[in-house]
Scaffold this motif. Structure first.
Motif, mmCIF file in Angstrom:
data_model
loop_
_atom_site.group_PDB
_atom_site.id
_atom_site.type_symbol
_atom_site.label_atom_id
_atom_site.label_comp_id
_atom_site.label_asym_id
_atom_site.label_seq_id
_atom_site.Cartn_x
_atom_site.Cartn_y
_atom_site.Cartn_z
ATOM 1 N N ALA A 185 21.117 29.033 -38.777
ATOM 2 C CA ALA A 185 21.568 29.221 -40.158
ATOM 3 C C ALA A 185 22.544 28.113 -40.567
ATOM 4 N N LEU A 186 23.450 27.738 -39.681
ATOM 5 C CA LEU A 186 24.371 26.633 -39.991
ATOM 6 C C LEU A 186 23.603 25.340 -40.235
ATOM 7 N N ASP A 187 22.592 25.082 -39.431
ATOM 8 C CA ASP A 187 21.803 23.865 -39.619
ATOM 9 C C ASP A 187 21.065 23.887 -40.956
ATOM 10 N N ALA A 188 20.497 25.023 -41.307
ATOM 11 C CA ALA A 188 19.811 25.131 -42.599
ATOM 12 C C ALA A 188 20.790 24.980 -43.754
ATOM 13 N N ALA A 189 21.973 25.561 -43.612
ATOM 14 C CA ALA A 189 22.973 25.473 -44.672
ATOM 15 C C ALA A 189 23.433 24.033 -44.863
ATOM 16 N N LEU A 190 23.687 23.330 -43.774
ATOM 17 C CA LEU A 190 24.135 21.940 -43.894
ATOM 18 C C LEU A 190 23.023 21.047 -44.432
ATOM 19 N N LYS A 191 21.795 21.368 -44.135
ATOM 20 C CA LYS A 191 20.677 20.616 -44.726
ATOM 21 C C LYS A 191 20.655 20.817 -46.246
ATOM 22 N N ALA A 192 20.879 22.055 -46.693
ATOM 23 C CA ALA A 192 20.913 22.324 -48.133
ATOM 24 C C ALA A 192 22.029 21.543 -48.812
ATOM 25 N N VAL A 193 23.190 21.508 -48.177
ATOM 26 C CA VAL A 193 24.347 20.829 -48.775
ATOM 27 C C VAL A 193 24.166 19.319 -48.771
ATOM 28 N N ARG A 194 23.763 18.765 -47.625
ATOM 29 C CA ARG A 194 23.727 17.304 -47.463
ATOM 30 C C ARG A 194 22.468 16.665 -48.021
ATOM 31 N N GLU A 195 21.336 17.350 -47.936
ATOM 32 C CA GLU A 195 20.079 16.734 -48.340
ATOM 33 C C GLU A 195 19.551 17.278 -49.659
ATOM 34 N N GLU A 196 19.729 18.577 -49.890
ATOM 35 C CA GLU A 196 19.181 19.174 -51.109
ATOM 36 C C GLU A 196 20.174 19.182 -52.259
ATOM 37 N N GLY A 197 21.446 18.900 -51.956
ATOM 38 C CA GLY A 197 22.457 18.828 -53.008
ATOM 39 C C GLY A 197 22.790 20.162 -53.634
ATOM 40 N N ARG A 218 27.055 24.001 -58.998
ATOM 41 C CA ARG A 218 25.752 23.481 -59.423
ATOM 42 C C ARG A 218 25.896 22.584 -60.652
ATOM 43 N N GLN A 219 26.707 23.000 -61.610
ATOM 44 C CA GLN A 219 26.848 22.261 -62.853
ATOM 45 C C GLN A 219 27.395 20.856 -62.640
ATOM 46 N N TYR A 220 28.349 20.727 -61.698
ATOM 47 C CA TYR A 220 29.032 19.443 -61.518
ATOM 48 C C TYR A 220 28.686 18.768 -60.202
ATOM 49 N N LYS A 221 27.600 19.252 -59.574
ATOM 50 C CA LYS A 221 27.040 18.602 -58.382
ATOM 51 C C LYS A 221 28.103 18.417 -57.296
ATOM 52 N N THR A 222 28.716 19.541 -56.943
ATOM 53 C CA THR A 222 29.717 19.547 -55.879
ATOM 54 C C THR A 222 29.316 20.553 -54.808
#
Length: 570
Positions: free
Chosen positions: A546-558, A474-478
């Motif tokens: 769940a995989l789709d929601a997780a990838l949305k969090a990673v790719r779109e929500e950062g 979270r701190q380094y946006k990774t």
């Protein structure tokens, strides 16, 4: 002031170091001041990444170098921080990962004779006789900086070792007085510090290899880490397709050969069965492999002609190692394969023999794929690792990097990911658990545009220090996706015990000390530490949403996402 610390930071920048993964201590005032001065004056220096745990720091540098190709700096606190690097030192050494580890040491004066002299009680307690000795057995080079006047030269010399084959980590240390020393500016010519050029095969070696490949009925390549160089994969594919040579991966650390190629014969790990491709091969070419086979259970046939090409064929850091190779070559595999392919351009190739080999291996490849696909269906209400990995595979694209620390599911993940692209799948290359979390941060820093997935068991997740990892993410946006293959325990020690004692007290015991049942809230740890999306999955029908929601969090929500997936109990 222009100090040794200033020179140190300049040298890192000259060497292409982008990040300093740091756990700061009382030995670093000079470096802290030099970094603050650089920021205040607008001078470019590597970015500081605060790492609350040293193993995560080195794992992050490992992941960056492994996926991005450039060594990074890990800054730790005296001998305490050096020891806290823990298993990440083993992983970097065994995985041949270039990294510069830099540690301070206790001041060597105590009466205020020099700037940096001792002024805290801890500096007597942390003064040890051989700090470098803590990691010397794992380093390609280690040294102590005794003056600030040659800091740049020593940094570049250390990195020359790190980048020269066999690659690996290097360790430097310096006391506070050295880092505080005012020094004249030194200009360095980086062309004088290049890594040793890749080694090639001697001409007679090329001739021997070509003759053996052309004359074999069932030629087979065995490899583990050839895929760290994309050119080596390209050259291997070219060689195999023109001659009908099959490929078997043994304990693979990279994507070494496309899994959809009909010449690909799968991978071998610890399973206690004879590999049939290895058993039938009359010519075996071992390329960049630490463990090409486990002789107690699987080996080539007795009359097979074995050739071995490796960046480190003697395995100089392994006290016990040998294979019955007819010829052994110390060479860069990409260079060697390019030489062999060039020689084949002038050779007469028996087209019917190649067609026969291709037909044989194509049948075996098709049978293998059919068997794998048959295991990818849910098993009632249970989520199987095969089904889970197949669901992940459906969401992997050309911009995805997968880090595999599946341990008892290493083979399952590789089999069912079916990777085809160089640079798409990595393991640590070592045997100390906990690499995947820090490595995911490093991979994301090296490739900000990529989707990074860390797939690992629940044991390796706990070893990864997830509270540190997800705070850093979270701190380094990774942000990255972490999937925990949760069988509620350490399955690998159980398998090891049963392999040696298949019908014994341990085999009949309900508890042999490897169970984590009930387990911690793995996903909740990441949510608390770094705001990750946290989901725990118990049934097959929830896996894909769940995989789709997780990838949305990673790719779109950062933000990172952790899926705690409950598999059948170990």
């Amino acid at each position: 002031m222009y100090t040794a610390s200033t020179a140190f930071l300049e040298a890192l920048g000259e060497a292409g170091v982008s990040y300093i993964f740091a756990n700061l201590g009382s030995d670093h005032p000079g470096l802290v001041e030099a970094m603050a001065e650089a920021r205040a004056t607008g001078r470019s220096v590597p970015a500081l990444i605060t790492c609350p745990n040293e193993m995560v720091a080195l794992s992050a540098a490992h992941g960056f170098a492994q996926t991005g190709g450039r060594a990074q700096c890990v800054l730790v606190h005296v001998e305490c921080g050096t020891q806290a690097l823990a298993g990440a030192v083993h992983n970097a050494a065994k995985g041949r990962i270039p990294a510069l580890i830099f540690a301070g040491s206790s001041p060597f004066t105590q009466e205020g004779e020099l700037r940096g002299s001792r002024n805290e009680f801890i500096q007597w307690i942390q003064d040890v006789f051989d700090q470098r000795g803590l990691v010397r057995g794992y380093m390609r080079y280690d040294n102590e900086l005794r003056t600030g006047r040659n800091v740049k030269q020593m940094i570049h010399r250390a990195l020359q070792f790190a980048y020269s084959e066999p690659r690996g980590p290097v360790y430097l240390m310096a006391a506070r007085e050295v880092l505080e020393e005012e020094v004249p500016r030194v200009e360095t010519d980086l062309s004088a510090w290049q890594p040793i050029a890749p080694a090639a095969l001697a001409p007679e070696g090329v001739e021997d290899l070509v003759a053996a490949l052309l004359g074999a009925r069932r030629p087979l390549v065995v490899t583990s880490y050839l895929g760290r160089k994309a050119e080596a994969v390209e050259q291997l594919v070219r060689l195999c397709r023109r001659l009908g040579v099959a490929v078997l991966e043994s304990v693979p650390n990279y994507m070494n050969f496309p899994a959809d190629d009909p010449l690909y014969q799968g991978c071998q790990w610890n399973e206690p069965v004879q590999n049939q491709a290895l058993a039938e091969a009359d010519m075996v070419l071992v390329l960049d492999s630490d463990v090409p086979w486990i002789s107690a259970v699987s080996r080539p046939r007795s009359d097979a002609a074995i050739f071995h090409i490796d960046t480190d064929p003697l395995k100089q850091q392994m006290p016990l190692w040998y294979i019955a190779a007819r010829r052994v070559f110390r060479a860069d595999v990409a260079t060697a394969l390019r030489q062999v392919n060039a020689r084949l351009d002038q050779a007469t190739i028996d087209a019917p023999a190649v067609a026969a080999r291709m037909a044989h291996y194509r049948r075996r490849h098709a049978d293998r794929i059919e068997a794998l696909r048959s295991r990818e269906q849910p098993n009632g209400a249970a989520i199987t690792p095969e089904y889970l990995t197949a669901c992940i595979r459906a969401r992997v694209d050309a911009n995805t990097i997968v880090l595999n620390e599946g341990i008892s599911n290493y083979k399952t993940i590789i089999d069912h990911l079916m990777s085809t692209r160089p640079g798409s799948m990595f393991t640590s290359g070592g045997g100390s658990l906990g690499w995947n979390g820090g490595a995911a941060i490093g991979a994301k820093l090296a490739h900000p545009e990529a989707t990074v997935m860390a797939l690992g068991g629940d044991g390796s997740y706990m070893f990864s220090v997830p509270s540190t990892v997800h705070w850093m993410a979270r701190q380094y946006k990774t942000p990255f996706l972490q999937v925990v293959y949760n069988n509620r325990g350490w399955k690998s020690p159980k398998l090891s015990a049963l392999a040696v004692h298949p019908d014994s007290y341990a085999s009949r015991a309900n508890d042999i000390g490897v169970s984590f049942d009930p387990p911690p809230d793995y996903a909740g740890i990441a949510a608390a530490a770094g705001g990750a999306l946290a989901l725990t999955l118990h049934r097959p029908e929830v896996v894909e949403p769940a995989l789709d929601a997780a990838l949305k969090a990673v790719r779109e929500e950062g933000r990172a996402a952790v899926l705690d997936v409950w598999l059948p109990h170990l």
